[in-house]
Write a protein that holds these residues in place. Structure first.
Motif, PDB file in Angstrom:
ATOM      1  N   ILE A 202     -23.317 128.897 -38.021  1.00 17.50           N
ATOM      2  CA  ILE A 202     -23.537 128.964 -36.565  1.00 17.50           C
ATOM      3  C   ILE A 202     -22.215 128.679 -35.832  1.00 17.50           C
ATOM      4  O   ILE A 202     -21.828 129.404 -34.916  1.00 17.50           O
ATOM      5  CB  ILE A 202     -24.625 127.954 -36.105  1.00 17.50           C
ATOM      6  N   ALA A 203     -21.502 127.641 -36.311  1.00 15.28           N
ATOM      7  CA  ALA A 203     -20.235 127.260 -35.665  1.00 15.28           C
ATOM      8  C   ALA A 203     -19.220 128.407 -35.742  1.00 15.28           C
ATOM      9  O   ALA A 203     -18.470 128.655 -34.802  1.00 15.28           O
ATOM     10  CB  ALA A 203     -19.680 126.006 -36.313  1.00 15.28           C
ATOM     11  N   ALA A 204     -19.223 129.099 -36.870  1.00 16.17           N
ATOM     12  CA  ALA A 204     -18.258 130.201 -37.059  1.00 16.17           C
ATOM     13  C   ALA A 204     -18.771 131.506 -36.458  1.00 16.17           C
ATOM     14  O   ALA A 204     -18.103 132.541 -36.553  1.00 16.17           O
ATOM     15  CB  ALA A 204     -17.980 130.378 -38.545  1.00 16.17           C
ATOM     16  N   ASN A 205     -19.960 131.422 -35.855  1.00 13.98           N
ATOM     17  CA  ASN A 205     -20.594 132.613 -35.274  1.00 13.98           C
ATOM     18  C   ASN A 205     -20.802 133.731 -36.296  1.00 13.98           C
ATOM     19  O   ASN A 205     -20.680 134.906 -35.993  1.00 13.98           O
ATOM     20  CB  ASN A 205     -19.773 133.097 -34.075  1.00 13.98           C
ATOM     21  N   LYS A 206     -21.069 133.326 -37.518  1.00 15.36           N
ATOM     22  CA  LYS A 206     -21.335 134.317 -38.570  1.00 15.36           C
ATOM     23  C   LYS A 206     -22.837 134.395 -38.791  1.00 15.36           C
ATOM     24  O   LYS A 206     -23.389 133.838 -39.745  1.00 15.36           O
ATOM     25  CB  LYS A 206     -20.624 133.911 -39.860  1.00 15.36           C
TER      26      LYS A 206
ATOM     27  N   ILE B 187     -28.534 122.675 -44.700  1.00 20.06           N
ATOM     28  CA  ILE B 187     -28.339 122.495 -43.259  1.00 20.06           C
ATOM     29  C   ILE B 187     -26.850 122.554 -42.913  1.00 20.06           C
ATOM     30  O   ILE B 187     -26.452 123.182 -41.932  1.00 20.06           O
ATOM     31  CB  ILE B 187     -28.972 121.156 -42.797  1.00 20.06           C
ATOM     32  N   LYS B 188     -26.039 121.959 -43.780  1.00 22.01           N
ATOM     33  CA  LYS B 188     -24.589 121.976 -43.550  1.00 22.01           C
ATOM     34  C   LYS B 188     -24.073 123.419 -43.506  1.00 22.01           C
ATOM     35  O   LYS B 188     -23.317 123.807 -42.612  1.00 22.01           O
ATOM     36  CB  LYS B 188     -23.892 121.188 -44.658  1.00 22.01           C
ATOM     37  N   SER B 189     -24.525 124.221 -44.474  1.00 23.51           N
ATOM     38  CA  SER B 189     -24.002 125.590 -44.496  1.00 23.51           C
ATOM     39  C   SER B 189     -24.566 126.434 -43.349  1.00 23.51           C
ATOM     40  O   SER B 189     -23.877 127.300 -42.809  1.00 23.51           O
ATOM     41  CB  SER B 189     -24.201 126.243 -45.869  1.00 23.51           C
ATOM     42  N   ILE B 190     -25.817 126.150 -42.939  1.00 24.06           N
ATOM     43  CA  ILE B 190     -26.362 126.855 -41.766  1.00 24.06           C
ATOM     44  C   ILE B 190     -25.531 126.503 -40.525  1.00 24.06           C
ATOM     45  O   ILE B 190     -25.122 127.376 -39.764  1.00 24.06           O
ATOM     46  CB  ILE B 190     -27.846 126.463 -41.532  1.00 24.06           C
TER      47      ILE B 190
ATOM     48  N   ALA C 284     -27.032 125.903 -25.006  1.00 22.10           N
ATOM     49  CA  ALA C 284     -25.866 125.033 -25.163  1.00 22.10           C
ATOM     50  C   ALA C 284     -24.902 125.562 -26.223  1.00 22.10           C
ATOM     51  O   ALA C 284     -23.773 125.073 -26.341  1.00 22.10           O
ATOM     52  CB  ALA C 284     -26.323 123.628 -25.518  1.00 22.10           C
ATOM     53  N   SER C 285     -25.345 126.531 -27.005  1.00 20.73           N
ATOM     54  CA  SER C 285     -24.509 127.143 -28.057  1.00 20.73           C
ATOM     55  C   SER C 285     -23.789 126.112 -28.914  1.00 20.73           C
ATOM     56  O   SER C 285     -22.582 126.130 -29.068  1.00 20.73           O
ATOM     57  CB  SER C 285     -23.467 128.080 -27.448  1.00 20.73           C
ATOM     58  N   SER C 286     -24.562 125.196 -29.462  1.00 23.10           N
ATOM     59  CA  SER C 286     -23.983 124.195 -30.348  1.00 23.10           C
ATOM     60  C   SER C 286     -24.569 124.388 -31.753  1.00 23.10           C
ATOM     61  O   SER C 286     -25.279 125.360 -31.991  1.00 23.10           O
ATOM     62  CB  SER C 286     -24.306 122.811 -29.801  1.00 23.10           C
ATOM     63  N   VAL C 287     -24.274 123.459 -32.693  1.00 23.23           N
ATOM     64  CA  VAL C 287     -24.814 123.615 -34.042  1.00 23.23           C
ATOM     65  C   VAL C 287     -26.184 122.949 -34.195  1.00 23.23           C
ATOM     66  O   VAL C 287     -26.759 122.920 -35.271  1.00 23.23           O
ATOM     67  CB  VAL C 287     -23.860 123.080 -35.129  1.00 23.23           C
ATOM     68  N   ASP C 288     -26.714 122.412 -33.117  1.00 16.95           N
ATOM     69  CA  ASP C 288     -28.092 121.934 -33.108  1.00 16.95           C
ATOM     70  C   ASP C 288     -28.645 122.158 -31.697  1.00 16.95           C
ATOM     71  O   ASP C 288     -27.882 122.309 -30.754  1.00 16.95           O
ATOM     72  CB  ASP C 288     -28.169 120.450 -33.497  1.00 16.95           C
ATOM     73  N   SER C 289     -29.947 122.185 -31.564  1.00 17.90           N
ATOM     74  CA  SER C 289     -30.534 122.489 -30.264  1.00 17.90           C
ATOM     75  C   SER C 289     -30.351 121.323 -29.296  1.00 17.90           C
ATOM     76  O   SER C 289     -30.252 120.167 -29.711  1.00 17.90           O
ATOM     77  CB  SER C 289     -32.015 122.795 -30.445  1.00 17.90           C
ATOM     78  N   CYS C 290     -30.316 121.628 -27.979  1.00 19.92           N
ATOM     79  CA  CYS C 290     -30.054 120.575 -26.989  1.00 19.92           C
ATOM     80  C   CYS C 290     -31.348 119.936 -26.478  1.00 19.92           C
ATOM     81  O   CYS C 290     -31.327 118.833 -25.940  1.00 19.92           O
ATOM     82  CB  CYS C 290     -29.264 121.149 -25.814  1.00 19.92           C
TER      83      CYS C 290
END
Ligand SMILES: [Zn+2]
Length: 328
Positions: A21-25, A14-17, A55-61
């Motif tokens: 997402i944060a790095a938009n990769k 989950i951390k690497s996912i 919300a474009s975050s690392v988890d859903s809003c």
């Protein structure tokens, strides 16, 4: 509700996912693999939902229209493909639901996500059909292949996807899952956690099966026959194995845990490490009866079959050889 913080275990994955997402990769093709279908489904769904979230975050809003429609499985930009109760996913399904559909731009999201469930059941021609999509990806499309055994994919597919192979969940997380989901109604949490080997789907099966306790008691009864491997007892053991042939792997797991506990008692390691805590009296009895050499032979032989059972070892023959080896 799908959210990364609701997933049991898999912290590293989950951390690497989240990092990617944060790095938009974000890649255009993923394989999420595990024989634990419940865990796999949770990770796949949460990943897809998060990518779609406005919300474009690392988890859903859980608040935007995309999250809401996703939860109700009617987000128009998420397309599910499965075997439709057949044994495999054929090329027709892939053409209809993916190849033709992919040219239509997303309705409301920046991505369009195709989730292929049990994707390792795709026929060879179905796999070849998606290959072109993976090789020349469409900018907005993301393909998620959810599989039990990624080795069934063609090498050409494997080499072009990001493989996320989920590992078994550790025992502390499994215990927490039981307590969280079953509200302490379950006694002897350790035995369920150990027995299900870090696999939540397996755990759910065991917890919901009335026969489990009965079966376990019967198996422990059978371990008494190991104390004296005379012909009569050997026949009884073989009979038990034959009657439960479908549960061969489960028998071996339970036996392994059982003898591991006896080893703990014999080695005078703290009994807090025991898994079959409710059977301490029986464990103590067997620990005094069994010599170290004999116990080691049992453990080694069980371990050998456990490791080799997936390589088409014949259960009947394996049991026979094990008993001969243990008898010495
Ligand atoms: Zn959202």
């Amino acid at each position: 509700m799908y959210s990364f913080n609701k997933i049991t275990g898999h912290a590293d994955t989950i951390k690497s996912i989240k990092n990617s997402i944060a790095a938009n990769k974000i890649s255009h093709a993923y394989i999420f693999n595990s024989d634990d279908s419940i865990s796999r489904e949770m990770v796949v769904q949460t990943f897809a939902k998060t990518l779609m979230c406005e919300a474009s975050s690392v988890d859903s809003c859980n608040d935007c229209i995309s999250c809401k429609t996703f939860e109700h499985q009617n987000n128009p930009d998420v397309i599910y493909i499965d075997s439709e109760d057949k044994k495999s996913i054929g090329v027709e399904q892939i053409r209809e639901k993916l190849i033709f559909d992919i040219n239509i731009r997303p309705y409301q999201n920046k991505y369009k996500i195709y989730i292929i469930k049990e994707a390792d059941t795709m026929t060879e021609s179905a796999q070849n059909a998606i290959l072109k999509t993976i090789e020349e990806p469409c900018e907005y499309a993301i393909l998620i292949l959810s599989s039990t055994d990624y080795k069934k994919f063609l090498p050409t597919i494997l080499s072009r996807c990001i493989l996320i192979d989920l590992k078994p969940i550790n025992i502390e997380d499994m215990n927490k899952y039981i307590v969280d989901n079953y509200n302490k109604k379950i006694e002897n949490v350790d035995i369920y956690s150990s027995y299900s080997e870090g696999n939540i789907s397996k755990l759910e099966n065991i917890i919901n099966s009335k026969e489990f306790t009965e079966f376990r008691n019967e198996l422990i009864e059978t371990t008494r026959m190991f104390l004296n491997l005379n012909i009569e007892n050997i026949i009884k053991i073989k009979k038990f194995f034959e009657q439960n042939e479908k549960k061969y792997e489960e028998i071996l797991n339970l036996l392994y845990i059982w003898y591991r506990d006896i080893n703990i008692i014999k080695s005078e390691i703290s009994t807090k490490h025991l898994i079959n805590k409710d059977k301490t009296e029986e464990l103590n009895h067997q620990a005094t009866e069994l010599t170290y050499a004999y116990l080691n032979r049992i453990i080694e032989n069980i371990q050998y079959i456990r490791e080799n059972i997936k390589r088409n070892l014949n259960p009947k023959l394996a049991t026979h050889v094990m008993l001969l080896n243990v008898k010495g």
